[in-house]
Write an enzyme that holds these catalytic residues in place. Structure first.
Site, short mmCIF file in Angstrom:
data_model
loop_
_atom_site.label_atom_id
_atom_site.label_comp_id
_atom_site.label_asym_id
_atom_site.label_seq_id
_atom_site.Cartn_x
_atom_site.Cartn_y
_atom_site.Cartn_z
N GLU A 242 -7.54 4.67 15.57
CA GLU A 242 -7.10 3.28 15.76
C GLU A 242 -6.45 3.19 17.14
O GLU A 242 -5.38 3.74 17.36
CB GLU A 242 -6.09 2.88 14.68
CG GLU A 242 -6.67 2.96 13.28
CD GLU A 242 -5.66 2.60 12.18
OE1 GLU A 242 -4.62 2.01 12.49
OE2 GLU A 242 -5.94 2.93 11.02
N TRP B 205 3.18 -7.77 11.53
CA TRP B 205 2.74 -8.15 10.19
C TRP B 205 3.35 -9.52 9.93
O TRP B 205 4.14 -10.00 10.74
CB TRP B 205 3.27 -7.14 9.15
CG TRP B 205 2.52 -5.84 9.07
CD1 TRP B 205 1.48 -5.45 9.86
CD2 TRP B 205 2.77 -4.76 8.16
NE1 TRP B 205 1.06 -4.19 9.49
CE2 TRP B 205 1.83 -3.75 8.44
CE3 TRP B 205 3.67 -4.55 7.12
CZ2 TRP B 205 1.77 -2.54 7.73
CZ3 TRP B 205 3.63 -3.35 6.41
CH2 TRP B 205 2.68 -2.36 6.72
N GLU C 292 -1.49 -8.44 7.31
CA GLU C 292 -1.75 -8.11 8.72
C GLU C 292 -2.41 -9.23 9.53
O GLU C 292 -3.15 -8.96 10.47
CB GLU C 292 -2.57 -6.82 8.79
CG GLU C 292 -1.75 -5.63 8.34
CD GLU C 292 -2.39 -4.29 8.61
OE1 GLU C 292 -3.58 -4.24 8.95
OE2 GLU C 292 -1.68 -3.28 8.47
N GLU D 258 -3.47 7.49 6.88
CA GLU D 258 -2.13 7.76 7.41
C GLU D 258 -1.20 8.36 6.35
O GLU D 258 -0.22 7.73 5.93
CB GLU D 258 -1.54 6.48 8.00
CG GLU D 258 -2.34 5.96 9.19
CD GLU D 258 -1.64 4.87 9.97
OE1 GLU D 258 -0.89 4.10 9.36
OE2 GLU D 258 -1.88 4.77 11.18
N ARG E 175 0.85 -1.20 0.00
CA ARG E 175 0.00 0.00 0.00
C ARG E 175 0.88 1.24 0.00
O ARG E 175 2.09 1.16 0.15
CB ARG E 175 -0.95 0.00 1.20
CG ARG E 175 -0.25 0.07 2.55
CD ARG E 175 -1.24 0.19 3.70
NE ARG E 175 -0.56 0.14 4.97
CZ ARG E 175 -1.17 0.15 6.15
NH1 ARG E 175 -2.48 0.20 6.20
NH2 ARG E 175 -0.48 0.12 7.26
C1 GAL Z 1 -2.11 1.48 10.91
C2 GAL Z 1 -2.98 1.52 9.67
C3 GAL Z 1 -3.96 0.39 9.62
C4 GAL Z 1 -3.27 -0.89 9.91
C5 GAL Z 1 -2.55 -0.81 11.24
C6 GAL Z 1 -1.78 -2.06 11.56
O1 GAL Z 1 -0.93 2.18 10.73
O2 GAL Z 1 -3.68 2.73 9.57
O3 GAL Z 1 -4.52 0.34 8.33
O4 GAL Z 1 -2.39 -1.15 8.90
O5 GAL Z 1 -1.64 0.24 11.22
O6 GAL Z 1 -0.67 -2.24 10.76
#
Ligand code: GAL
Length: 684
Positions: free
Chosen positions: A318, A326, A368, A153, A114
Site C-alpha cells: 500500500e 477515516w 474509510e 496488517e 475490523r
Molecule cells: C492500511 C490498511 C488498509 C486501509 C488503509 C487506510 O493500514 O491495510 O486496509 O485500511 O490502511 O486506512
C-alpha cells in the site's frame, strides 16, 4: 541468517489495491483497462471479503471472485489474493463470541470494525483454517494469481490481546518455556511484592494494576507471547496455502507492526515481505509542527530501512496515493503534485521492487471514505492518475535496478528483546527513542547510508562483517550468545560502537549483580563506576573529545578503565563527574570497540562517524544539500545513486564525477538543479 527472501521480483512493477466487492460489476473491466493504461499490472484483492466466500456458516461459494478473476485474466493482469481473516463475518462472531478480542479491562471488541478477533481462540483458528483451505483448494492453481497475502496488517490497530483464550495460551507458552512454576517465579522475580504463584491457574495475561506497573518480567514475556501468537496464526495459514499454490507463487503479509518479531515471521512463514507506506502521516494535523515535523516524510526512510532488514527486496503493498483520514480521524492533506512520485521512488530507493498503491478509487461508503485513492469518488481522470503514469515511466527506466542491493557501510543493531523492553521500561525507552532517531537523522543529513541489522538467534558473524562500523546504541539486555557474536565481529576487524546502559539486564529483564556493562565488560575493558540520567539543570553535559566538545545528553555512564590497553578518548565536562572518562576505545584482534557513555545525537554521531572513517562515503562523487536524501543500490558492478529532493523548493546539487542520468540517459557533471520533490537516479 538475519534476512531471508524466497521470492525475487522479476522486474520492478506497479500494482494497486482493488475491492471488486465495493463496485458494480459493470465497472470492473473499465477499471482494469484504465489501470493498465497507467502502467498498473497487478491488483491486490479479497482481504476483507470473507462473507463473499462463506455467506453463512459452512456454505461456500466462489462465483463472485471467479467472475472477477475471469475479468483479470482477460485483461492479462495479475492478482495478489488476500486471505480474509482480518474481518470475521457477523454470523461468526455472533455464534462464537469467544473469538473476539478483549481490552485489558475485559471489554469485548465487537463486530462493526475490523481486527476484533484474537489469535488464540481454537474456534477462530479452526474457522480460519477452513476458509483458507477452501480458498487454497479453489484458487491455488489459478493462472492469474501471482501471490497471496495473509490476513491484513497483523497487529495493526490492536497489538494486545486479553481474551480468555489468550490467558490459556499464555499459560501454555510459559509452561513450555519454564517447565516449572519455581522457574517462572525466579524468572519473573515474583518474590518482589509478594507475587509468588502457587498454581498455573493463578497466572493471567497482564491485568489492570496500580498505575499499570505490572511485573516487568511478566510483561516482557507477554510481549514475546503476542509475537509468538501472531506468527503461529500466520504460519497456520501459510502452511495451508503451500499445499495448494503453484510453484513460483509467493506468500506475503503486509505492514510492520508492534509486538511482533517480523524477522521470524518472514523466515518461518513468508516468501517475501510487503510494507504499507504512508509518508503523508508526517503532515498529520495532530503532529506538533515544531517538534515532530523534523525530516517530515523522510522519516519513512527509517521505516523502509527497517523493512529492508527483514527482506532486502521487499514490496510495497500500500503506497500512499491520496489524503488520509477515516470518518473518525481527520489526518493529512492530499499529496502535493510530485509527492506521490517522490514517495514511490523513496520506496524503490530503499529496496522495493514492487509498488502497489492504496487504493484504486476512494471508497464511497464506510469508515474509510476519507482515505483517498488514486481516483476520487467522481471516477474522473485526475492529476494523481497522471502521476502514476509518470511513476510507471520511472519504473521502465529503473528495470535494471530490480534486485539490486542497497549499499550501506554503517549498520545500526537492534534485537527484539531490547525493542520489547524499551516499550515497557521508560528509562530504556527514552534512550532508544532518542538515539535511534538521532542516528537516523545523522545518516540522512550527512548522506551516510545505513542499514538496521537485527541480532537474531541464528545471526552469523558474516552478516555483521559486511559493515565496517556497527552502532549498538543501548543493548540493556545482553546474552552470552550475542556477546560471542559481537566479540567475533570485532576480532575479525569490525568497529563496534556501544552506548550507555549496555549490559544492564539479562534476558528476563532482571539486573544481574555485576559491574556494567555486564557481559560486555570483558570486551570493552572498562566498567561503569557511577551513572545518572541527565537531570533538570544539568542539560548542558558535554564530552571533551579530540579538542571538541560534543553533546552527552539524556544519560551518563561514568567509566573506569579496567584493562591497560583501553584508551580514554573523551572525558565529561560538567556536573559532579567533571573530568571522568566518558568515551573509551579498546583494540581487540583486528578491530576495536568504542563505549560512549551517553546517548547519540546527530552532532555527536557525526563526530564519531568521522572518527571511524565512515562519514559521507559518496562525498567525492556528489555533494548534496541537507534537503536531499541519498540512497545507493548496486547490481552486477553497477552503482545507482538515488537522490531525492524532499524539499518543496528547487535545490542545487553538485556532481563531482561524470555520471549517467537515468531519466534522460545523458552524461552529467557539475551543478544541477532538482525541482521541488524531484527524484533523480544516477548511474555511476
Ligand atoms: C492500511 C490498511 C488498509 C486501509 C488503509 C487506510 O493500514 O491495510 O486496509 O485500511 O490502511 O486506512
Amino acid at each position: 541468517m538475519n534476512r531471508k527472501q524466497n521470492y525475487q521480483w522479476e522486474k520492478l512493477s506497479l500494482g494497486v489495491c482493488y475491492y471488486p466487492e465495493h463496485w458494480s460489476r459493470e465497472l470492473w473491466k473499465e477499471d482494469l483497462n484504465r489501470m493498465l493504461s497507467a502502467g498498473i499490472k497487478t491488483v491486490r484483492i479479497a482481504e476483507f471479503a470473507w462473507s463473499k466466500f462463506e455467506p453463512t456458516e459452512g456454505e461456500f461459494t466462489f462465483e463472485f471472485f471467479d467472475s472477477f478473476l475471469e475479468t483479470v485474466k482477460e485483461a492479462g493482469m495479475k492478482v495478489i489474493f488476500g486471505t480474509p481473516t482480518a474481518t470475521p463475518p457477523a454470523w461468526l462472531t455472533e455464534k462464537y463470541p469467544e473469538v473476539l478480542n478483549q481490552t485489558k479491562d475485559g471489554v469485548i471488541l465487537r463486530h462493526g470494525a475490523r481486527r476484533h478477533y484474537n489469535y488464540n481462540s481454537p474456534k477462530y483458528q479452526e474457522l480460519c483454517a477452513r476458509i483458507v483451505e477452501k480458498l487454497g483448494e479453489h484458487y491455488g492453481m489459478h493462472p492469474s494469481i501471482c501471490g497471496w497475502q495473509i490476513d491484513n496488517e497483523l497487529n495493526c490497530e490492536v497489538a494486545e490481546f486479553y481474551s480468555e483464550s489468550d490467558t490459556l495460551a499464555f499459560r501454555k507458552f510459559l509452561q513450555e518455556k519454564y517447565k516449572t512454576l519455581e522457574e517462572l517465579n525466579r524468572a519473573w522475580g515474583t518474590v518482589f511484592w509478594n507475587q509468588t504463584y502457587t498454581a498455573w491457574e493463578e497466572v493471567y495475561v497482564p491485568r489492570h494494576t496500580i498505575s499499570d506497573s505490572t511485573n516487568p518480567h511478566e510483561v516482557l514475556d507477554y510481549t514475546r507471547f503476542i509475537s509468538e501468537s501472531a506468527i503461529r496464526f500466520c504460519k497456520m495459514q501459510s502452511d495451508i496455502l503451500r499445499k495448494y499454490i503453484a510453484p513460483g507463487v509467493f506468500i506475503t503479509t503486509n505492514g510492520m507492526f508492534p509486538n511482533l518479531d517480523n524477522h521470524r515471521m518472514e523466515k518461518e512463514c513468508l516468501d517475501v515481505y510487503t510494507y504499507d507506506s504512508y509518508p503523508n502521516f508526517a503532515y498529520c494535523l495532530s503532529e506538533d509542527p515544531k517538534n515532530n515535523r523534523e525530516l517530515n516524510d523522510r522519516k519513512w526512510s527509517d521505516k523502509l530501512t527497517e523493512v529492508r532488514s527483514i527482506c532486502p527486496h521487499f514490496g510495497i503493498m500500500e503506497q500512499q496515493s491520496g489524503a488520509n483520514g477515516w470518518n473518525t480521524r481527520m489526518e493529512a492533506p492530499a499529496p502535493k503534485p510530485g509527492q506521490m512520485a517522490l514517495w514511490a521512488m523513496q520506496s524503490i530507493a530503499h529496496g522495493a521492487d514492487y509498488v502497489s498503491f492504496f487504493r484504486w478509487r476512494t471508497c464511497t461508503m464506510g469508515t474509510e471514505i476519507y482515505w483517498h485513492g488514486i481516483l476520487d469518488y467522481d471516477n474522473r481522470d485526475n492529476r494523481k492518475l497522471a502521476e502514476v503514469r509518470e511513476i510507471h515511466e520511472w519504473t521502465r527506466k529503473l528495470k535494471p535496478v530490480t534486485g539490486a542491493e542497497y549499499v550501506a557501510k554503517v549498520g545500526v543493531l537492534k534485537d527484539y528483546s531490547n525493542v520489547f523492553d524499551a516499550q515497557l521500561d521508560k528509562w530504556h525507552g527514552r534512550l532508544d527513542k532518542s538515539s535511534y532517531k538521532e542516528l537516523f537523522i545523522a545518516s540522512q543529513l550527512t548522506h551516510t547510508p545505513m542499514d538496521y541489522v537485527y541480532l537474531q538467534e541464528d545471526s552469523e558473524v558474516e552478516e555483521l562483517a559486511a559493515y565496517p562500523v556497527l552502532f549498538y546504541p543501548h543493548p540493556l539486555i545482553l546474552s552470552e550468545g550475542k556477546m560471542e557474536l559481537l566479540t567475533a565481529y570485532v576480532e575479525q576487524g569490525g568497529c563496534l560502537v556501544l552506548g550507555c546502559r549496555t549490559g544492564q539486564k539479562d534476558e528476563n529483564g532482571q539486573c544481574p549483580m555485576t559491574a556494567m556493562p555486564g557481559l560486555a565488560a570483558e570486551l570493552v575493558g572498562a566498567t561503569v563506576s557511577d551513572f545518572t540520567f541527565v537531570g533538570p539543570g544539568d542539560e548542558d553535559m558535554f564530552i571533551v573529545f579530540g579538542g571538541k566538545k560534543i553533546e552527552a545528553p539524556v544519560f551518563n555512564d561514568i567509566l573506569e578503565v579496567v584493562k591497560e590497553d583501553v584508551k580514554v578518548l573523551g572525558t565529561y565536562e560538567g556536573n559532579y563527574y567533571d573530568g571522568k572518562p566518558a568515551f573509551v576505545e579498546r583494540a581487540c584482534g583486528k578491530g576495536k570497540v568504542l563505549y560512549f557513555g551517553a546517548t547519540f545525537t546527530r552532532e555527536n554521531a557525526k563526530v564519531i562517524l568521522e572518527y571511524v572513517n565512515a562519514l559521507s562515503p559518496y562525498e567525492a562523487v556528489v555533494h548534496l544539500p541537507e534537503e536531499c536524501e541519498l540512497s545507493v543500490r548496486r547490481k552486477e558492478g553497477k552503482t545507482y545513486l538515488f537522490v531525492l529532493n524532499f524539499a518543496h523548493k528547487a535545490v542545487g546539487i553538485s556532481l563531482k564525477q561524470p555520471v549517467t542520468d537515468l531519466k534522460t540517459g545523458q552524461q552529467v557533471k557539475g551543478e544541477l538543479e532538482l525541482k521541488a520533490y524531484e527524484p533523480r537516479v544516477f548511474l555511476l
